[in-house]
Design an enzyme around this catalytic site. Sequence first.
Site, PDB file in Angstrom:
ATOM      1  N   LYS A 107       0.805  -1.219   0.000  1.00  0.00           N
ATOM      2  CA  LYS A 107       0.000   0.000   0.000  1.00  0.00           C
ATOM      3  C   LYS A 107       0.841   1.274   0.000  1.00  0.00           C
ATOM      4  CE  LYS A 107      -4.093  -2.113   1.956  1.00  0.00           C
ATOM      5  NZ  LYS A 107      -3.625  -3.515   2.081  1.00  0.00           N
TER       6      LYS A 107
HETATM    7  C1  PLP Z   1      -4.386  -4.546   1.565  1.00  0.00           C
HETATM    8  C2  PLP Z   1      -3.667  -5.827   1.466  1.00  0.00           C
HETATM    9  C3  PLP Z   1      -4.117  -6.857   0.600  1.00  0.00           C
HETATM   10  C4  PLP Z   1      -5.398  -6.748  -0.211  1.00  0.00           C
HETATM   11  O1  PLP Z   1      -5.320  -5.794  -1.243  1.00  0.00           O
HETATM   12  P1  PLP Z   1      -6.652  -5.285  -1.968  1.00  0.00           P
HETATM   13  O2  PLP Z   1      -6.198  -4.249  -2.924  1.00  0.00           O
HETATM   14  O3  PLP Z   1      -7.515  -4.708  -0.877  1.00  0.00           O
HETATM   15  O4  PLP Z   1      -7.288  -6.448  -2.604  1.00  0.00           O
HETATM   16  C5  PLP Z   1      -3.364  -8.018   0.506  1.00  0.00           C
HETATM   17  N1  PLP Z   1      -2.246  -8.185   1.243  1.00  0.00           N
HETATM   18  C6  PLP Z   1      -1.795  -7.233   2.097  1.00  0.00           C
HETATM   19  C7  PLP Z   1      -0.580  -7.508   2.893  1.00  0.00           C
HETATM   20  C8  PLP Z   1      -2.477  -6.021   2.224  1.00  0.00           C
HETATM   21  O5  PLP Z   1      -2.042  -5.100   3.090  1.00  0.00           O
END
Ligand code: PLP
Length: 429
Positions: A107
Amino acid sequence: MNYFSLNKKAPNTTFKNAVIKGLAPDKGLYFPESITPLPDSFFKSIDSLSYSEIAFEAIKQFVTPDIPEAVLKDIIEDTLSFDFPVEKITDSISTLELFHGPTMAFKDVGARFMARCLGYFNQNNTNEVTVLVATSGDTGGAVANGFLGVEGVNVVILYPSGKVSDIQEKQLTTLKKNIKALEVHGTFDDCQAMVKRAFLDDTLTSKMQLTSANSINVARWLPQLFYFMFAYKQLHKSYDNIVFSVPSGNFGNICAGMMAQRLGLPVKHFIAANNANAIVYNYLQTQQYEPKPSVQTISNAMDVGDPSNFVRIQELHNNDFETLSKQLSGYSFTDEETIKAIEELYNEYNYIADPHGAVGYLACKSHLKTNPNDHCVFLETAHPTKFLDVVEDTIKENIDLPEQILKVMKKKKRSVEISTYEDLKAFLL
Ligand SMILES: *Cc1c(COP(=O)(O)O)cnc(C)c1O
């Protein structure tokens, strides 16, 4: 580029407005009015382009003219200050590591890009924007870090007390300046309900500009399409049939990958890798989309019972089940299977995966049973130390903590405890 609301009951708006508002007034997600594929020459010459150049060409149409080209180049340069390596696991499986940023989860890129866009839009504005975000763990840290020190933007993060890992808590509570952490006596769902209520509260929204920083925001969602192009650059000479297995919760990341495909990226197929929260997996089997309350798992960033970006995926495929199901398959795995996968990756390939990446690996293996000529890339979405207890218990080794984590663990936690929506409102006002 202008954006329309997927609920079709709000006027179209600019990129700038879509970023500042987050969600359209009719509560729909914003979606670009048009998508123009990149020329073939772009993909043919990808080896000669830097990551920043690839990112610039890929996202330019979606953000200009609100962000001028020269500013966009700086934003991208600043956002992509770390690496995105692909590691080979077997001849048929690789992993794209997305955890080399400051908070060690994928993210970071979206949060950093969005923060810099909002900072640009707000530079001459006397009205501050308040970013309000609920987190079950990773989002809060990435947003806090991405927005730290951005002028004209305040960030308020709500997290459930005692329900995020120590590392995650430190990542969201130890930054000062424009970042405030609210420790909520309740669950993640309670945090999210409070945030949603705040956006609908006229007494709040008449006094302050609130926006969200989760993947419903176009400035957080779209830059994730870079990852798929970076992986392609590293793999296209070795493999023809590249498929991506994406550990999915709110489906923002995989939807960005499908956007990259729409821009012309030669991807053969996408795989949505789910834990027990298998809403999309069920949809692909039954054509029935049935949201459910989320259940808790060891891959907790994917504990989502109603993935908000799925409507964008449907829109990308003309809301047609046949078209979508040719492009996307789904698999769902239990915690037990996930733990076995972490073990297998460590014992057989000497690779330490986190629980989310492990779910992606399992989905690759399932896909390859019927598609043995594909090369499957699973996204490793978080560094294994972010899920230290599970990973260490499974591989029966201690893992060294990386620099980013050691630094933050030494800092002092600062949070404000709240219990009710009234507490949140009083805090904001
Ligand atoms: C947010 C997150 C996800 C999921 O991603 P999306 O875009 O919400 O599908 C998967 N793995 C980790 C470690 C995350 O922080």
